[in-house]
Scaffold this motif. Structure first.
Motif, mmCIF file in Angstrom:
data_model
loop_
_atom_site.group_PDB
_atom_site.id
_atom_site.type_symbol
_atom_site.label_atom_id
_atom_site.label_comp_id
_atom_site.label_asym_id
_atom_site.label_seq_id
_atom_site.Cartn_x
_atom_site.Cartn_y
_atom_site.Cartn_z
ATOM 1 N N ALA A 1 0.828 -1.200 0.000
ATOM 2 C CA ALA A 1 0.000 0.000 0.000
ATOM 3 C C ALA A 1 0.868 1.259 0.000
ATOM 4 O O ALA A 1 0.474 2.277 -0.544
ATOM 5 N N ILE A 2 2.050 1.157 0.564
ATOM 6 C CA ILE A 2 2.939 2.324 0.621
ATOM 7 C C ILE A 2 3.297 2.831 -0.777
ATOM 8 O O ILE A 2 3.466 4.018 -0.990
ATOM 9 N N MET A 3 3.368 1.907 -1.754
ATOM 10 C CA MET A 3 3.735 2.276 -3.117
ATOM 11 C C MET A 3 2.675 3.156 -3.774
ATOM 12 O O MET A 3 2.959 3.864 -4.702
ATOM 13 N N SER A 4 1.443 3.117 -3.292
ATOM 14 C CA SER A 4 0.369 3.773 -4.027
ATOM 15 C C SER A 4 0.467 5.290 -4.034
ATOM 16 O O SER A 4 -0.056 5.926 -4.909
ATOM 17 N N TYR A 5 1.138 5.914 -3.046
ATOM 18 C CA TYR A 5 1.211 7.357 -3.156
ATOM 19 C C TYR A 5 2.547 7.880 -3.666
ATOM 20 O O TYR A 5 2.860 9.035 -3.531
ATOM 21 N N LEU A 6 3.314 7.020 -4.270
ATOM 22 C CA LEU A 6 4.498 7.484 -4.989
ATOM 23 C C LEU A 6 4.045 8.010 -6.348
ATOM 24 O O LEU A 6 3.017 7.590 -6.866
ATOM 25 N N LYS A 7 4.838 8.921 -6.914
ATOM 26 C CA LYS A 7 4.567 9.327 -8.294
ATOM 27 C C LYS A 7 4.999 8.180 -9.190
ATOM 28 O O LYS A 7 6.116 7.686 -9.074
ATOM 29 N N ARG A 8 4.100 7.756 -10.077
ATOM 30 C CA ARG A 8 4.390 6.644 -10.982
ATOM 31 C C ARG A 8 4.149 7.082 -12.405
ATOM 32 O O ARG A 8 3.162 7.755 -12.682
ATOM 33 N N PHE A 9 5.033 6.657 -13.290
ATOM 34 C CA PHE A 9 4.895 6.984 -14.699
ATOM 35 C C PHE A 9 5.116 5.739 -15.542
ATOM 36 O O PHE A 9 6.056 4.982 -15.297
ATOM 37 N N LYS A 10 4.245 5.547 -16.516
ATOM 38 C CA LYS A 10 4.406 4.437 -17.450
ATOM 39 C C LYS A 10 5.292 4.910 -18.601
ATOM 40 O O LYS A 10 5.000 5.915 -19.247
ATOM 41 N N VAL A 11 6.389 4.178 -18.819
ATOM 42 C CA VAL A 11 7.336 4.527 -19.876
ATOM 43 C C VAL A 11 7.461 3.354 -20.839
ATOM 44 O O VAL A 11 7.842 2.252 -20.433
ATOM 45 N N ALA A 12 7.126 3.584 -22.112
ATOM 46 C CA ALA A 12 7.301 2.545 -23.131
ATOM 47 C C ALA A 12 8.750 2.589 -23.605
ATOM 48 O O ALA A 12 9.258 3.653 -23.974
ATOM 49 N N LEU A 13 9.420 1.438 -23.563
ATOM 50 C CA LEU A 13 10.806 1.325 -24.026
ATOM 51 C C LEU A 13 10.785 0.502 -25.308
ATOM 52 O O LEU A 13 10.467 -0.690 -25.280
ATOM 53 N N VAL A 14 11.067 1.162 -26.435
ATOM 54 C CA VAL A 14 10.956 0.497 -27.736
ATOM 55 C C VAL A 14 12.266 0.627 -28.502
ATOM 56 O O VAL A 14 13.126 1.433 -28.160
ATOM 57 N N GLY A 15 12.379 -0.164 -29.549
ATOM 58 C CA GLY A 15 13.570 -0.152 -30.394
ATOM 59 C C GLY A 15 13.713 -1.513 -31.038
ATOM 60 O O GLY A 15 13.063 -2.475 -30.626
ATOM 61 N N ASN A 97 17.365 3.630 -38.546
ATOM 62 C CA ASN A 97 16.342 3.803 -39.581
ATOM 63 C C ASN A 97 14.935 3.645 -39.024
ATOM 64 O O ASN A 97 13.966 4.000 -39.680
ATOM 65 N N SER A 98 14.811 3.096 -37.831
ATOM 66 C CA SER A 98 13.489 2.806 -37.263
ATOM 67 C C SER A 98 12.959 3.919 -36.362
ATOM 68 O O SER A 98 11.815 3.863 -35.929
ATOM 69 N N ILE A 99 13.781 4.931 -36.076
ATOM 70 C CA ILE A 99 13.354 5.981 -35.135
ATOM 71 C C ILE A 99 12.025 6.591 -35.571
ATOM 72 O O ILE A 99 11.093 6.709 -34.781
ATOM 73 N N GLN A 100 11.947 6.964 -36.832
ATOM 74 C CA GLN A 100 10.741 7.611 -37.358
ATOM 75 C C GLN A 100 9.517 6.698 -37.204
ATOM 76 O O GLN A 100 8.448 7.148 -36.796
ATOM 77 N N LYS A 101 9.697 5.403 -37.520
ATOM 78 C CA LYS A 101 8.598 4.431 -37.425
ATOM 79 C C LYS A 101 8.074 4.358 -35.993
ATOM 80 O O LYS A 101 6.870 4.421 -35.748
ATOM 81 N N TYR A 102 9.003 4.237 -35.019
ATOM 82 C CA TYR A 102 8.570 4.152 -33.621
ATOM 83 C C TYR A 102 7.903 5.451 -33.184
ATOM 84 O O TYR A 102 6.905 5.430 -32.487
ATOM 85 N N LYS A 103 8.475 6.572 -33.599
ATOM 86 C CA LYS A 103 7.901 7.865 -33.208
ATOM 87 C C LYS A 103 6.452 7.960 -33.705
ATOM 88 O O LYS A 103 5.553 8.359 -32.966
ATOM 89 N N GLN A 104 6.219 7.566 -34.968
ATOM 90 C CA GLN A 104 4.857 7.643 -35.520
ATOM 91 C C GLN A 104 3.909 6.694 -34.798
ATOM 92 O O GLN A 104 2.768 7.058 -34.513
ATOM 93 N N GLU A 105 4.389 5.469 -34.500
ATOM 94 C CA GLU A 105 3.561 4.503 -33.759
ATOM 95 C C GLU A 105 3.149 5.081 -32.407
ATOM 96 O O GLU A 105 1.992 5.005 -32.014
ATOM 97 N N ILE A 106 4.132 5.641 -31.688
ATOM 98 C CA ILE A 106 3.861 6.195 -30.357
ATOM 99 C C ILE A 106 2.904 7.373 -30.470
ATOM 100 O O ILE A 106 1.913 7.454 -29.750
ATOM 101 N N ARG A 107 3.195 8.294 -31.388
ATOM 102 C CA ARG A 107 2.365 9.487 -31.561
ATOM 103 C C ARG A 107 0.932 9.148 -31.965
ATOM 104 O O ARG A 107 0.003 9.882 -31.639
#
Length: 170
Positions: A1-15, A97-107
């Motif tokens: 329960a202590i974890m619930s009031y921490l700031k939490r962020f979901k980060v997608a790690l792709v490549g 070469n995939s940076i643009q592809k991932y950026k578009q998918e995420i966006r």
């Protein structure tokens, strides 16, 4: 329960496969560098806790499969993401070469989240990087072997997500 009031962020790690996504996560968790390659099947979620000037912050890092045969679900993994890391490396250099592809998918799923390109390995010609870096996307160079700049990667996200003055305590 202590974890619930921490700031939490979901980060997608792709490549692309083999650029070091899982190694990055393991480097933070275990402080060890490993060269063994095991492809991620689908996604692994790792809660990474950083102590910061704003208190403890958790980045729930969604380590998404980079192998094309497993990546079909990836855009579903972006739902409700707060930020994204696109990882590239000089092994394989084609990952740039995939940076643009991932950026578009995420966006397409998360139009306004901060995205950072994480360049794993220092010895890459600046011309390749500047050609590949896309506007409105930050980039941070790291070395998984020496652990250089790994905190800076998450520091970049903290400045975007929490506060420009928020810092990781080292």
């Amino acid at each position: 329960a202590i974890m619930s009031y921490l700031k939490r962020f979901k980060v997608a790690l792709v490549g692309d496969g083999r650029v070091g996504k899982t190694t990055l996560v393991n480097r933070i968790i275990t402080n060890k560098f490993t060269k063994i390659y095991v492809p991620t099947l689908g996604v692994d979620v790792h809660p990474l806790v950083f102590t910061t000037t704003d208190g403890p912050i958790v980045f729930d890092v969604w380590d998404c499969a980079g192998q094309d045969k497993y990546s079909g679900l990836s855009s579903g993994y972006y739902i409700n993401a707060d930020a994204a890391i696109i990882m590239v490396s000089n092994m394989p250099l084609t990952s740039f070469n995939s940076i643009q592809k991932y950026k578009q998918e995420i966006r397409s799923v998360c139009p306004n989240i901060p995205i950072v390109v994480c360049v794993n390995n220092w010895n890459i010609a600046p011309s390749i990087i500047s050609k590949s870096i896309v506007p409105e996307v930050g980039h941070v160079h790291i070395s998984l072997k020496s652990k250089d700049n790994i905190n800076e990667l998450f520091q970049y996200l903290l400045r975007k997500l929490v506060d420009k003055n928020c810092k990781i305590n080292t």
